[in-house]
Enzyme design. Structure first.
Site, PDB file in Angstrom:
ATOM      1  N   CYS A  16      -0.696  21.749  59.854  1.00  0.00           N
ATOM      2  CA  CYS A  16      -1.359  22.179  58.464  1.00  0.00           C
ATOM      3  C   CYS A  16      -2.864  22.068  58.537  1.00  0.00           C
ATOM      4  O   CYS A  16      -3.371  21.111  58.038  1.00  0.00           O
ATOM      5  CB  CYS A  16      -0.859  20.872  57.431  1.00  0.00           C
ATOM      6  SG  CYS A  16       0.868  21.201  57.430  1.00  0.00           S
ATOM      7  N   PHE A  19      -7.798  26.164  57.867  1.00  0.00           N
ATOM      8  CA  PHE A  19      -7.625  27.733  58.022  1.00  0.00           C
ATOM      9  C   PHE A  19      -6.564  28.268  57.524  1.00  0.00           C
ATOM     10  O   PHE A  19      -6.320  29.201  56.809  1.00  0.00           O
ATOM     11  CB  PHE A  19      -8.215  28.238  59.179  1.00  0.00           C
ATOM     12  CG  PHE A  19      -8.304  29.493  59.568  1.00  0.00           C
ATOM     13  CD1 PHE A  19      -9.305  30.417  58.702  1.00  0.00           C
ATOM     14  CD2 PHE A  19      -7.230  30.435  60.088  1.00  0.00           C
ATOM     15  CE1 PHE A  19      -9.363  31.814  58.550  1.00  0.00           C
ATOM     16  CE2 PHE A  19      -7.129  31.967  60.059  1.00  0.00           C
ATOM     17  CZ  PHE A  19      -8.380  32.406  59.344  1.00  0.00           C
ATOM     18  N   LEU A  78      -2.959  25.188  65.602  1.00  0.00           N
ATOM     19  CA  LEU A  78      -3.411  23.888  66.192  1.00  0.00           C
ATOM     20  C   LEU A  78      -4.907  24.166  66.725  1.00  0.00           C
ATOM     21  O   LEU A  78      -5.462  25.095  67.093  1.00  0.00           O
ATOM     22  CB  LEU A  78      -2.544  23.424  67.175  1.00  0.00           C
ATOM     23  CG  LEU A  78      -0.946  23.430  66.820  1.00  0.00           C
ATOM     24  CD1 LEU A  78      -0.385  22.956  68.034  1.00  0.00           C
ATOM     25  CD2 LEU A  78      -0.731  22.370  65.768  1.00  0.00           C
ATOM     26  N   LYS A 101      -6.625  32.220  67.508  1.00  0.00           N
ATOM     27  CA  LYS A 101      -7.582  32.419  68.597  1.00  0.00           C
ATOM     28  C   LYS A 101      -8.394  31.280  68.994  1.00  0.00           C
ATOM     29  O   LYS A 101      -8.551  30.502  67.826  1.00  0.00           O
ATOM     30  CB  LYS A 101      -8.556  33.468  68.165  1.00  0.00           C
ATOM     31  CG  LYS A 101      -9.250  33.550  66.867  1.00  0.00           C
ATOM     32  CD  LYS A 101      -9.836  32.314  66.559  1.00  0.00           C
ATOM     33  CE  LYS A 101     -11.338  31.923  67.241  1.00  0.00           C
ATOM     34  NZ  LYS A 101     -11.795  30.841  66.374  1.00  0.00           N
ATOM     35  N   ARG A 169     -13.887  21.237  66.666  1.00  0.00           N
ATOM     36  CA  ARG A 169     -14.670  22.097  67.488  1.00  0.00           C
ATOM     37  C   ARG A 169     -15.638  21.331  68.274  1.00  0.00           C
ATOM     38  O   ARG A 169     -16.380  21.862  69.111  1.00  0.00           O
ATOM     39  CB  ARG A 169     -15.550  23.154  66.256  1.00  0.00           C
ATOM     40  CG  ARG A 169     -14.734  24.353  65.653  1.00  0.00           C
ATOM     41  CD  ARG A 169     -15.514  24.738  64.496  1.00  0.00           C
ATOM     42  NE  ARG A 169     -14.525  25.682  63.899  1.00  0.00           N
ATOM     43  CZ  ARG A 169     -13.130  25.219  62.983  1.00  0.00           C
ATOM     44  NH1 ARG A 169     -12.835  24.007  63.167  1.00  0.00           N
ATOM     45  NH2 ARG A 169     -12.435  26.289  62.637  1.00  0.00           N
ATOM     46  N   ASP A 181     -14.894  28.712  70.031  1.00  0.00           N
ATOM     47  CA  ASP A 181     -14.617  28.967  68.830  1.00  0.00           C
ATOM     48  C   ASP A 181     -15.138  30.226  68.120  1.00  0.00           C
ATOM     49  O   ASP A 181     -14.320  31.072  67.646  1.00  0.00           O
ATOM     50  CB  ASP A 181     -15.273  27.736  67.949  1.00  0.00           C
ATOM     51  CG  ASP A 181     -15.037  27.791  66.457  1.00  0.00           C
ATOM     52  OD1 ASP A 181     -13.837  28.070  65.933  1.00  0.00           O
ATOM     53  OD2 ASP A 181     -16.031  27.829  65.592  1.00  0.00           O
ATOM     54  N   THR A 259     -15.412  38.356  60.139  1.00  0.00           N
ATOM     55  CA  THR A 259     -14.606  37.784  58.890  1.00  0.00           C
ATOM     56  C   THR A 259     -15.021  38.083  57.697  1.00  0.00           C
ATOM     57  O   THR A 259     -15.411  37.188  56.630  1.00  0.00           O
ATOM     58  CB  THR A 259     -14.694  36.211  58.920  1.00  0.00           C
ATOM     59  OG1 THR A 259     -16.106  35.787  59.218  1.00  0.00           O
ATOM     60  CG2 THR A 259     -14.224  35.494  60.646  1.00  0.00           C
TER      61      THR A 259
HETATM   62  N1  LIG Z   1      -8.650  33.405  62.932  1.00  0.00           N
HETATM   63  C1  LIG Z   1      -9.854  32.969  62.282  1.00  0.00           C
HETATM   64  O1  LIG Z   1     -10.579  33.763  61.381  1.00  0.00           O
HETATM   65  C2  LIG Z   1      -9.812  31.625  62.229  1.00  0.00           C
HETATM   66  C3  LIG Z   1     -10.652  30.834  61.515  1.00  0.00           C
HETATM   67  C4  LIG Z   1     -10.791  29.396  61.620  1.00  0.00           C
HETATM   68  C5  LIG Z   1     -10.022  28.814  62.529  1.00  0.00           C
HETATM   69  N2  LIG Z   1      -9.093  29.511  63.507  1.00  0.00           N
HETATM   70  C6  LIG Z   1      -8.579  28.877  64.401  1.00  0.00           C
HETATM   71  O2  LIG Z   1      -7.606  28.001  63.771  1.00  0.00           O
HETATM   72  C7  LIG Z   1      -7.290  26.986  64.625  1.00  0.00           C
HETATM   73  C8  LIG Z   1      -7.180  25.736  63.747  1.00  0.00           C
HETATM   74  O3  LIG Z   1      -8.648  25.572  63.136  1.00  0.00           O
HETATM   75  P1  LIG Z   1      -9.012  24.658  61.872  1.00  0.00           P
HETATM   76  O4  LIG Z   1     -10.544  24.770  61.639  1.00  0.00           O
HETATM   77  O5  LIG Z   1      -8.137  24.870  60.708  1.00  0.00           O
HETATM   78  O6  LIG Z   1      -8.860  23.184  62.347  1.00  0.00           O
HETATM   79  P2  LIG Z   1      -7.993  22.090  61.550  1.00  0.00           P
HETATM   80  O7  LIG Z   1      -8.229  22.211  60.079  1.00  0.00           O
HETATM   81  O8  LIG Z   1      -8.639  20.807  62.409  1.00  0.00           O
HETATM   82  O9  LIG Z   1      -6.384  22.040  61.925  1.00  0.00           O
HETATM   83  C9  LIG Z   1      -5.795  21.794  63.001  1.00  0.00           C
HETATM   84  C10 LIG Z   1      -4.391  21.392  62.815  1.00  0.00           C
HETATM   85  O10 LIG Z   1      -3.759  21.030  63.811  1.00  0.00           O
HETATM   86  C11 LIG Z   1      -2.881  19.833  63.771  1.00  0.00           C
HETATM   87  N3  LIG Z   1      -3.252  18.994  65.054  1.00  0.00           N
HETATM   88  C12 LIG Z   1      -2.412  18.549  65.903  1.00  0.00           C
HETATM   89  N4  LIG Z   1      -2.979  17.915  66.755  1.00  0.00           N
HETATM   90  C13 LIG Z   1      -4.231  17.553  66.368  1.00  0.00           C
HETATM   91  C14 LIG Z   1      -5.261  16.569  66.699  1.00  0.00           C
HETATM   92  N5  LIG Z   1      -4.938  15.801  67.940  1.00  0.00           N
HETATM   93  N6  LIG Z   1      -6.410  16.650  66.198  1.00  0.00           N
HETATM   94  C15 LIG Z   1      -6.579  17.237  64.972  1.00  0.00           C
HETATM   95  N7  LIG Z   1      -5.520  18.237  64.610  1.00  0.00           N
HETATM   96  C16 LIG Z   1      -4.397  18.149  65.271  1.00  0.00           C
HETATM   97  C17 LIG Z   1      -3.239  19.298  62.686  1.00  0.00           C
HETATM   98  O11 LIG Z   1      -2.310  19.635  61.693  1.00  0.00           O
HETATM   99  P3  LIG Z   1      -1.163  18.450  61.182  1.00  0.00           P
HETATM  100  O12 LIG Z   1      -2.068  17.197  60.848  1.00  0.00           O
HETATM  101  O13 LIG Z   1      -0.620  19.130  60.082  1.00  0.00           O
HETATM  102  O14 LIG Z   1      -0.157  18.240  62.212  1.00  0.00           O
HETATM  103  C18 LIG Z   1      -4.531  19.860  61.759  1.00  0.00           C
HETATM  104  O15 LIG Z   1      -4.457  20.053  60.696  1.00  0.00           O
HETATM  105  C19 LIG Z   1      -8.199  26.861  65.658  1.00  0.00           C
HETATM  106  O16 LIG Z   1      -7.595  27.441  66.580  1.00  0.00           O
HETATM  107  C20 LIG Z   1      -9.253  27.809  65.170  1.00  0.00           C
HETATM  108  O17 LIG Z   1      -9.796  28.396  66.395  1.00  0.00           O
HETATM  109  C21 LIG Z   1      -9.256  30.825  63.151  1.00  0.00           C
END
Ligand SMILES: NC(=O)c1ccc[n+]([C@@H]2O[C@H](COP(=O)([O-])OP(=O)(O)OC[C@H]3O[C@@H](n4cnc5c(N)ncnc54)[C@H](OP(=O)(O)O)[C@@H]3O)[C@@H](O)[C@H]2O)c1
Length: 334
Positions: A16, A19, A78, A101, A169, A181, A259
């Protein structure tokens, strides 16, 4: 279990993430080609919160989501270092995979996923939204048509301001750092315009010793035909996301290249000796287009018993992973 619409590719979401909440879950929910069937978190309460906001069943534990027969594809959001293990587990359970990614943090992990997807005839993709925005295809056509002469140089950058110190990050153990990133975007843009046969000539990474990750960097690559490309990225800068294709008689500049928000009508700027021309294109929702392309690829894979787009996508994905690894290898660290 709740009842859900049954038309469309049935997606389970793993993690969850911020992003996901901001962008991808509404896209999967609203796209006519997909159905948001289940949302998994490490924590039941968080899964329930996301399911209440976006739909689907709440699942506690990622592997419990993979065990469900009503999930045909997963979206993995993740931290970067965890994509590989979860994508491999999903492919083993015969799920198609759309991973955030970068797909993995090491070329050998990328290769393993590519092999597993091919073995099972499954679709595996990474979520580089910009590749699904029509503006870049238009740029390629303008270059082909000679609007800037012969392509000599590609400049590309993606930077944004610092994020809170506890952000994933900034976690080296979770695959943090600016190169993984945002640096991957200029890498991918170079592949988009120059092909996958690129050589890294040099790089610099600015590392933050307190955080233990790189927070900025630049690199130089060259293509076999002599075109040079420079990329810059960072997590401590004013926002910028652009590229410039420099030809023998002019330049083509795209701002907000990677983006753009769904409502943004992009402007391509063509600069030559005595004039500047601006071409405004219609707004497009690139993430929605990416999800549609993924669902279409799954449809094609089902029809053929294999993913007809696999080879082309896998060549690019393996290329990105190799270039990122090489940038790390040669980089001067400051
Ligand atoms: N395509 C794009 O434009 C784009 C833009 C932004 C980010 N991204 C990518 O999306 C991914 C997530 O980025 P985000 O910024 O959304 O990160 P985030 O909010 O921190 O989300 C990561 C999720 O991973 C889960 N998780 C599992 N193990 C974890 C740990 N040890 N520590 C922290 N979280 C853990 C958590 O979900 P639960 O707590 O629900 O298990 C957490 O909410 C990355 O790979 C990033 O590169 C892509």
């Amino acid at each position: 279990m709740r009842s859900h619409p049954t038309d469309g590719l049935r997606f389970g979401v793993i993690g969850c993430s911020a992003f996901g909440a901001r962008s991808m879950l509404p896209v999967i929910r609203d796209n006519p080609a997909t159905v948001l069937t289940a949302v998994a978190s490490r924590y039941r309460a968080r899964a329930e919160e996301f399911a209440a906001r976006f739909g689907g069943d709440a699942v506690a534990g990622y592997r419990n989501l993979l065990a469900r027969d009503d999930v045909e594809a997963v979206y993995i959001a993740l931290p970067n270092a965890l994509h590989h293990e979860m994508a491999l587990a999903a492919l083993d359970r015969r799920k198609h995979v759309l991973a955030e990614k970068p797909l993995t943090t090491r070329p050998e992990d990328t290769a393993e996923l590519i092999r597993a997807a091919a073995t099972h005839g499954l679709v595996l993709r990474e979520n580089y939204g910009f590749e699904h925005h029509g503006q870049h295809e238009r740029v390629r056509a303008l270059v082909r048509e000679g609007h800037i002469g012969r392509l000599r140089h590609v400049e590309s950058s993606f930077c944004y301001p610092s994020v809170p110190r506890d952000d994933v990050r900034y976690r080296p153990d979770l695959g943090g750092g600016a190169l993984l990133d945002v640096g991957v975007y200029p890498v991918r843009a170079m592949q988009y315009f120059l092909g996958d046969d690129l050589t890294v000539a040099g790089a610099v990474l600015r590392c933050d010793p307190a955080l233990g990750v790189d927070v900025a960097g630049s690199f130089v690559v060259h293509a076999a035909d002599g075109v040079i490309a420079t990329g810059s990225f960072g997590l401590e800068h004013g926002f910028g996301s652009r590229y410039r294709l420099w030809g023998s008689s002019g330049q083509l500049v795209v701002e907000r290249a990677f983006t753009p928000p769904p409502g943004h009508a992009p402007t391509l700027r063509i600069e030559s000796q005595n004039r500047v021309e601006e071409l405004t294109l219609p707004a497009e929702h690139q993430l929605s287009a990416g999800v549609s392309a993924f669902a279409a690829a799954v449809g094609a894979a089902r029809a053929h018993g294999r993913d007809p787009g696999h080879e082309q996508w896998a060549g690019t994905a393996a290329g990105t992973a190799a270039l990122v690894a090489r940038i790390r290898e040669v980089a001067v660290r400051i």
